[in-house]
Enzyme design. Structure first.
Site, PDB file in Angstrom:
ATOM      1  N   HIS A   1      -9.138   3.173  -2.552  1.00 47.86           N
ATOM      2  CA  HIS A   1      -7.955   2.635  -2.261  1.00 47.86           C
ATOM      3  C   HIS A   1      -7.129   2.003  -3.588  1.00 47.86           C
ATOM      4  CE1 HIS A   1      -4.157   1.682  -0.386  1.00 47.86           C
ATOM      5  NE2 HIS A   1      -4.653   0.554   0.278  1.00 47.86           N
TER       6      HIS A   1
ATOM      7  N   CYS B   1       0.871  -1.146   0.036  1.00 46.29           N
ATOM      8  CA  CYS B   1      -0.046  -0.016   0.001  1.00 46.29           C
ATOM      9  C   CYS B   1       0.914   1.415   0.050  1.00 46.29           C
ATOM     10  CB  CYS B   1      -0.974  -0.123   1.277  1.00 46.29           C
ATOM     11  SG  CYS B   1      -2.119  -1.355   1.181  1.00 46.29           S
TER      12      CYS B   1
END
Length: 389
Positions: free
Chosen positions: A338, A86
């Site tokens: 995201h 991430c």
């Protein structure tokens, strides 16, 4: 010698995050880079090197630097693909900054991108990890399941309530409603969050970020060159990256009440930026709120409040847009979504926009120092970047 005041951001671009069924991976890159180039009043031929942050690996798209060079016709300099879960986007930005600070290149590009809506659940990043990962370490381990364990532990140990998790969602969706780039872009109330269908107890649908497509880009140079291009460029004050083990959650010393890698990355960035008291010195922050519990833990790890008081920090309004230290004025991952490799670069876009006073309705008052943060793995690594005027 660190990065402080040796690197400047002179142009940023960002696609609208969401369901981009009418745009491919390459088209998202081109849109974000075109906007960044227009912002910097430069063209692709002016850029000497580039870094591509992308976490997923597809069939050709996202595999290598060619995934950036082909759509941009960028064949005159090195292009590096960066993958760090991430934190892929923020790490691409970090590498681009290091290249400028070292003097190897003068004007470079950092891009984050991910296309996640065009695949079914059986082709997702999680499904691929399960299919190709370790039979014990990976199988059955999902992001909602992991962060639900963190939430259960937090509510028990910190004497907080599910309502405090929901307050994070209400706040970030309210901010996202003022962000034209956000995936969801609508407000939610406390009852809606508390009564939403459960994903992994105690986390409901509105405690979780959506699955999203998107791309963001930044053009980076030295302050000396930046002055010749624009007056309102933004300076890089510090960046920290901390990488631990993918098996962090199986460490018997891991307490599910925070992330040591975040604390380490933040300490690196604070040291480089000369920050002694983040709660007093940071004006606003974009933190990794993939789930509501994550924001509470991150506020504590980043030292915005004392350990165990993240829920009180949010409840008392300190993280609100007009609070003492606004957190996720963009709407965060909960509202923006995201797209893994793009998220860190979307945060750099938000920090730059806020520091230039161009954030419109969601503008943070007197914004002179902003922080961006990602945690990935989950918990295996973290990256923190601090930008200022």
């Amino acid at each position: 010698m660190g990065l402080k005041d040796r690197v400047a951001v002179i142009g940023v671009g960002c696609t609208r995050f969401g369901e981009s069924f009418d745009q491919g991976y390459f088209e998202l890159i081109v849109e974000a880079v075109d906007e960044a180039c227009a912002d910097a009043k430069l063209g692709v031929p002016d850029l000497q090197a580039a870094w591509l942050g992308t976490a997923g690996r597809g069939h050709y798209e996202g595999d290598a630097g060619t995934s950036l060079s082909d759509p941009l016709r960028f064949f005159h300099g090195p292009v590096t693909r960066v993958s760090n879960y991430c934190a892929s986007g923020l790490d691409a930005f970090r590498n681009a900054c290091l290249a400028v600070a070292s003097g190897v290149h003068e004007i470079v590009l950092a891009v984050g991108v991910e296309k996640m809506r065009d695949v079914g659940p059986r082709e997702s990043l999680v499904a691929n990890s399960v299919a190709n990962g370790h039979p014990f370490i990976i199988k059955g381990r999902t992001a909602p399941g992991f962060f639900a364990l963190c939430a259960q532990r937090y509510l028990h140990e910190r004497k907080a309530e599910k309502r405090h998790l929901a307050l994070v969602s209400v706040k970030n969706h309210a901010n996202g409603a003022m962000n034209p780039k956000a995936h969801l872009g609508q407000r939610v109330d406390l009852d809606a969050v508390l009564n939403a269908p459960i994903v992994a107890k105690p986390l409901g649908v509105l405690d979780a970020c959506p699955t999203t497509d998107g791309a963001a880009a930044a053009i980076i140079t030295s302050p000396e060159i930046a002055r010749t291009i624009r007056d309102d460029f933004v300076r890089v004050k510090g960046i920290g990256l901390s990488v631990g083990s993918f098996r962090t959650v199986f460490d018997p010393n891991f307490d599910f009440l925070g992330f040591p890698r975040t604390r380490d990355a933040a300490a690196q960035a604070y040291r480089e930026a000369g920050i002694k008291d983040p709660a007093a010195e940071i004006d606003f922050a974009e933190v990794h709120d993939c789930f509501t519990i994550t924001e509470l833990l991150n506020c504590e790890d980043l030292r915005f409040c004392p350990p165990g008081e993240g829920w009180r920090f949010v409840e008392e309004g300190h993280a609100d847009l007009k609070g003492r230290l606004p957190v996720n004025p963009s709407g965060g991952l909960l509202s923006c979504g995201h797209p893994v490799g793009a998220t860190g670069m979307r945060m750099i876009y938000e920090l730059t926009t806020q520091l230039q006073g161009k954030a419109g309705e969601r503008q943070v008052r007197n914004a002179t120092l902003g922080l961006a943060h990602n945690v990935g793995g989950p918990g295996a690594l973290s990256c923190v970047a601090i930008l200022g005027r």
